[in-house]
Design a protein around this motif. Structure first.
Motif, PDB file in Angstrom:
ATOM      1  N   ALA A   1     -55.506  13.142 -94.300  1.00 45.90           N
ATOM      2  CA  ALA A   1     -56.338  12.372 -93.372  1.00 45.90           C
ATOM      3  C   ALA A   1     -57.775  12.883 -93.345  1.00 45.90           C
ATOM      4  CB  ALA A   1     -55.729  12.432 -91.968  1.00 45.90           C
ATOM      5  N   VAL A   2     -57.934  14.180 -93.390  1.00 46.98           N
ATOM      6  CA  VAL A   2     -59.279  14.756 -93.329  1.00 46.98           C
ATOM      7  C   VAL A   2     -60.067  14.438 -94.597  1.00 46.98           C
ATOM      8  CG1 VAL A   2     -60.529  16.949 -93.385  1.00 46.98           C
ATOM      9  CG2 VAL A   2     -58.755  16.575 -91.663  1.00 46.98           C
ATOM     10  N   ARG A   3     -59.428  14.577 -95.743  1.00 44.76           N
ATOM     11  CA  ARG A   3     -60.132  14.291 -97.005  1.00 44.76           C
ATOM     12  C   ARG A   3     -60.586  12.833 -97.073  1.00 44.76           C
ATOM     13  NH1 ARG A   3     -55.506  17.568-100.176  1.00 44.76           N
ATOM     14  NH2 ARG A   3     -56.521  19.612-100.333  1.00 44.76           N
ATOM     15  N   GLU A   4     -59.795  11.951 -96.496  1.00 39.77           N
ATOM     16  CA  GLU A   4     -60.149  10.536 -96.510  1.00 39.77           C
ATOM     17  C   GLU A   4     -61.492  10.283 -95.834  1.00 39.77           C
ATOM     18  OE1 GLU A   4     -58.454   6.269 -94.704  1.00 39.77           O
ATOM     19  OE2 GLU A   4     -57.240   8.104 -94.605  1.00 39.77           O
TER      20      GLU A   4
ATOM     21  N   ILE B   1     -49.347  20.162 -92.190  1.00 42.44           N
ATOM     22  CA  ILE B   1     -50.416  20.565 -93.119  1.00 42.44           C
ATOM     23  C   ILE B   1     -50.781  19.439 -94.083  1.00 42.44           C
ATOM     24  CG2 ILE B   1     -51.103  22.220 -94.879  1.00 42.44           C
ATOM     25  CD1 ILE B   1     -50.839  23.368 -92.036  1.00 42.44           C
ATOM     26  N   ALA B   2     -49.801  18.879 -94.765  1.00 41.43           N
ATOM     27  CA  ALA B   2     -50.085  17.835 -95.760  1.00 41.43           C
ATOM     28  C   ALA B   2     -50.690  16.582 -95.131  1.00 41.43           C
ATOM     29  CB  ALA B   2     -48.809  17.495 -96.537  1.00 41.43           C
ATOM     30  N   PRO B   3     -50.118  16.035 -94.036  1.00 45.54           N
ATOM     31  CA  PRO B   3     -50.758  14.862 -93.412  1.00 45.54           C
ATOM     32  C   PRO B   3     -52.171  15.156 -92.923  1.00 45.54           C
ATOM     33  CG  PRO B   3     -48.521  15.136 -92.598  1.00 45.54           C
ATOM     34  CD  PRO B   3     -48.843  16.358 -93.388  1.00 45.54           C
ATOM     35  N   PHE B   4     -52.397  16.356 -92.419  1.00 48.22           N
ATOM     36  CA  PHE B   4     -53.730  16.714 -91.933  1.00 48.22           C
ATOM     37  C   PHE B   4     -54.744  16.706 -93.066  1.00 48.22           C
ATOM     38  CE2 PHE B   4     -56.950  20.047 -91.415  1.00 48.22           C
ATOM     39  CZ  PHE B   4     -57.580  19.619 -90.256  1.00 48.22           C
TER      40      PHE B   4
ATOM     41  N   ARG C   1     -46.943  26.596 -97.142  1.00 47.77           N
ATOM     42  CA  ARG C   1     -47.611  25.302 -97.334  1.00 47.77           C
ATOM     43  C   ARG C   1     -49.114  25.504 -97.494  1.00 47.77           C
ATOM     44  NH1 ARG C   1     -42.860  24.614 -96.966  1.00 47.77           N
ATOM     45  NH2 ARG C   1     -43.259  25.272 -99.126  1.00 47.77           N
ATOM     46  N   LEU C   2     -49.681  26.429 -96.752  1.00 54.24           N
ATOM     47  CA  LEU C   2     -51.116  26.675 -96.846  1.00 54.24           C
ATOM     48  C   LEU C   2     -51.491  27.291 -98.195  1.00 54.24           C
ATOM     49  CD1 LEU C   2     -51.891  28.092 -93.278  1.00 54.24           C
ATOM     50  CD2 LEU C   2     -52.500  25.840 -94.181  1.00 54.24           C
ATOM     51  N   ILE C   3     -50.674  28.214 -98.676  1.00 53.49           N
ATOM     52  CA  ILE C   3     -50.950  28.838 -99.975  1.00 53.49           C
ATOM     53  C   ILE C   3     -50.873  27.795-101.085  1.00 53.49           C
ATOM     54  CG2 ILE C   3     -50.113  30.518-101.651  1.00 53.49           C
ATOM     55  CD1 ILE C   3     -49.219  32.261 -99.315  1.00 53.49           C
ATOM     56  N   GLU C   4     -49.884  26.910-100.996  1.00 51.27           N
ATOM     57  CA  GLU C   4     -49.785  25.840-101.993  1.00 51.27           C
ATOM     58  C   GLU C   4     -51.018  24.942-101.960  1.00 51.27           C
ATOM     59  OE1 GLU C   4     -46.220  23.848-100.941  1.00 51.27           O
ATOM     60  OE2 GLU C   4     -44.879  25.477-101.578  1.00 51.27           O
ATOM     61  N   ALA C   5     -51.478  24.610-100.767  1.00 49.64           N
ATOM     62  CA  ALA C   5     -52.676  23.769-100.647  1.00 49.64           C
ATOM     63  C   ALA C   5     -53.902  24.492-101.174  1.00 49.64           C
ATOM     64  CB  ALA C   5     -52.878  23.377 -99.182  1.00 49.64           C
ATOM     65  N   GLN C   6     -53.994  25.804-100.937  1.00 49.09           N
ATOM     66  CA  GLN C   6     -55.156  26.568-101.406  1.00 49.09           C
ATOM     67  C   GLN C   6     -55.181  26.651-102.923  1.00 49.09           C
ATOM     68  OE1 GLN C   6     -55.526  29.873-102.883  1.00 49.09           O
ATOM     69  NE2 GLN C   6     -57.741  29.429-102.848  1.00 49.09           N
ATOM     70  N   GLN C   7     -54.032  26.789-103.533  1.00 54.01           N
ATOM     71  CA  GLN C   7     -53.973  26.857-104.996  1.00 54.01           C
ATOM     72  C   GLN C   7     -54.371  25.530-105.628  1.00 54.01           C
ATOM     73  OE1 GLN C   7     -49.919  28.139-105.582  1.00 54.01           O
ATOM     74  NE2 GLN C   7     -50.423  30.317-105.334  1.00 54.01           N
ATOM     75  N   ALA C   8     -54.172  24.434-104.909  1.00 51.30           N
ATOM     76  CA  ALA C   8     -54.534  23.115-105.437  1.00 51.30           C
ATOM     77  C   ALA C   8     -55.966  22.726-105.107  1.00 51.30           C
ATOM     78  CB  ALA C   8     -53.573  22.054-104.874  1.00 51.30           C
ATOM     79  N   ASP C   9     -56.556  23.349-104.104  1.00 50.88           N
ATOM     80  CA  ASP C   9     -57.908  22.991-103.670  1.00 50.88           C
ATOM     81  C   ASP C   9     -58.686  24.267-103.356  1.00 50.88           C
ATOM     82  OD1 ASP C   9     -60.235  22.039-102.535  1.00 50.88           O
ATOM     83  OD2 ASP C   9     -59.249  20.596-101.218  1.00 50.88           O
TER      84      ASP C   9
ATOM     85  N   ASP D   1     -57.572  20.857 -84.394  1.00 50.52           N
ATOM     86  CA  ASP D   1     -56.145  21.124 -84.510  1.00 50.52           C
ATOM     87  C   ASP D   1     -55.570  20.405 -85.721  1.00 50.52           C
ATOM     88  OD1 ASP D   1     -56.289  22.622 -82.193  1.00 50.52           O
ATOM     89  OD2 ASP D   1     -55.749  20.935 -80.894  1.00 50.52           O
ATOM     90  N   ALA D   2     -54.440  20.933 -86.201  1.00 48.99           N
ATOM     91  CA  ALA D   2     -53.800  20.354 -87.383  1.00 48.99           C
ATOM     92  C   ALA D   2     -52.875  19.198 -87.048  1.00 48.99           C
ATOM     93  CB  ALA D   2     -53.014  21.434 -88.122  1.00 48.99           C
TER      94      ALA D   2
END
Length: 335
Positions: A45-48, A39-42, A76-84, A118-119
């Motif tokens: 890379a995508v945001r870049e 999740i984090a590497p994806f 991990r997804l919930i943490e990413a959603q709370q940050a973005d 894909d992730a």
């Protein structure tokens, strides 16, 4: 009586300018199953590669579909959603399979276009700007075609090549070779896919079936960034059967010709036996050849019944009309 048809118009007032000329929103639809380490590497890379497109008037949303993961993927997804806040997470009640998860993502997509990917970063994010560029030129579908399968095993390369050849030989609707789910599809295409009622879904075939103007962007498929593939040889075999039976009735129809051919040979052989009996008298029957003939015809019949069973099982699944997926909860920052 006129045949039914589907006509799809772009919403007249969606709050977003026409994607060819003004600000547009593109959603990345990412089905995930036990991908906690990816999740984090994806996202990095995508945001870049997507953040710079804001200056060109293209904003990106992220729709993750958690397909019954048993590890910490959802956390991990919930943490990413709370940050973005651009991230939305759709948590399915169990593992329904990638095709169902992709369907769930498309059903929840309200953007002007969507890019399924894909992730594991085998679908490289640097291709996304190329897809968007072709889309803004006026194409409703932009395919991402692999130029090489060097990262796949020899067996997987040969089996994939054979599948595309067999499918496109017997199916009425051809699918482009070496093109996966990774592509950009316009809002009109999304609406067309939503209108399709079938529950046993082969998305590559459905993407091709709805049509629309398409362009192709070529790329080299990268190695997995983390985790391991969830597709075993058995699952790939069943996936191939799903594709062939979803878009071709040739495996059913061919038995008419197989049966007619065997019957014709049997009739001719019967005439030969009658002629030999009239000329040379009664011959001693050959038990070995008789046993081989019985076993051969029995195998042919069982094979035909098995193919009928493949189609009947799919008809049975459609008749029950169970939902394609069940959403347990959505995480999108809304109350």
């Amino acid at each position: 009586m006129n045949a039914p048809f589907l006509h799809i118009d772009r919403p007249a007032s969606s709050g977003i300018a026409h994607p060819r000329t003004g600000t547009a929103t593109v959603a990345l639809i990412v089905p995930v199953h036990n991908e906690e380490s990816a999740i984090a590497p994806f996202l990095a890379a995508v945001r870049e590669h997507t953040d710079p497109l804001k200056q060109a008037g293209v904003a990106f949303d992220f729709i993750f579909v958690n397909d019954g993961s048993s590890d910490a993927t959802l956390d991990r997804l919930i943490e990413a959603q709370q940050a973005d806040p651009r991230i939305r997470v759709i948590d399915l009640s169990r593992n329904f399979g990638k095709e169902a998860a992709l369907t769930a993502g498309l059903d929840c997509c309200d953007a002007d276009a969507a890019i399924p990917m894909d992730a594991d970063l085998q679908d490289p994010p640097h291709v996304i700007p190329l897809l968007v560029e072709k889309w803004r030129e006026g194409f409703e579908v932009v395919l991402a075609k692999r130029t090489s399968r060097a990262n796949d095993s020899f067996l997987k390369q040969r089996s994939a090549s054979m599948f595309y050849r067999v499918h496109n030989w017997i199916a009425q609707q051809k699918i482009p070779q070496d093109v996966g789910d990774f592509r950009l599809i316009d809002r009109q295409v999304i609406e067309a896919l939503r209108s399709l009622p079938e529950r046993r879904r082969f998305m590559k075939g459905l993407f091709a079936w709805v049509g629309f103007r398409s362009a192709t962007v070529e790329y080299s498929r990268d190695q997995r960034s983390a985790g391991q593939s969830k597709f075993s040889g058995w699952r790939l075999w069943n996936f191939a059967l799903e594709g062939i039976t979803s878009f071709s009735s040739a495996p059913l129809e061919v038995w008419t010709y197989v049966g007619a051919t065997i019957s014709a040979f049997a009739f001719l052989y019967g005439l030969l036996i009658i002629a030999k009996t009239l000329v040379f008298g009664i011959d001693v029957p050959g038990y070995a050849s008789l046993l081989v003939s019985v076993l051969f015809l029995g195998g042919i019949q069982l094979l035909g019944i098995g193919i009928i069973g493949q189609y009947l099982g799919r008809v049975y699944a459609e008749i029950k009309q169970r939902p394609i997926y069940i959403v347990r909860r959505k995480y999108d920052g809304t109350p």
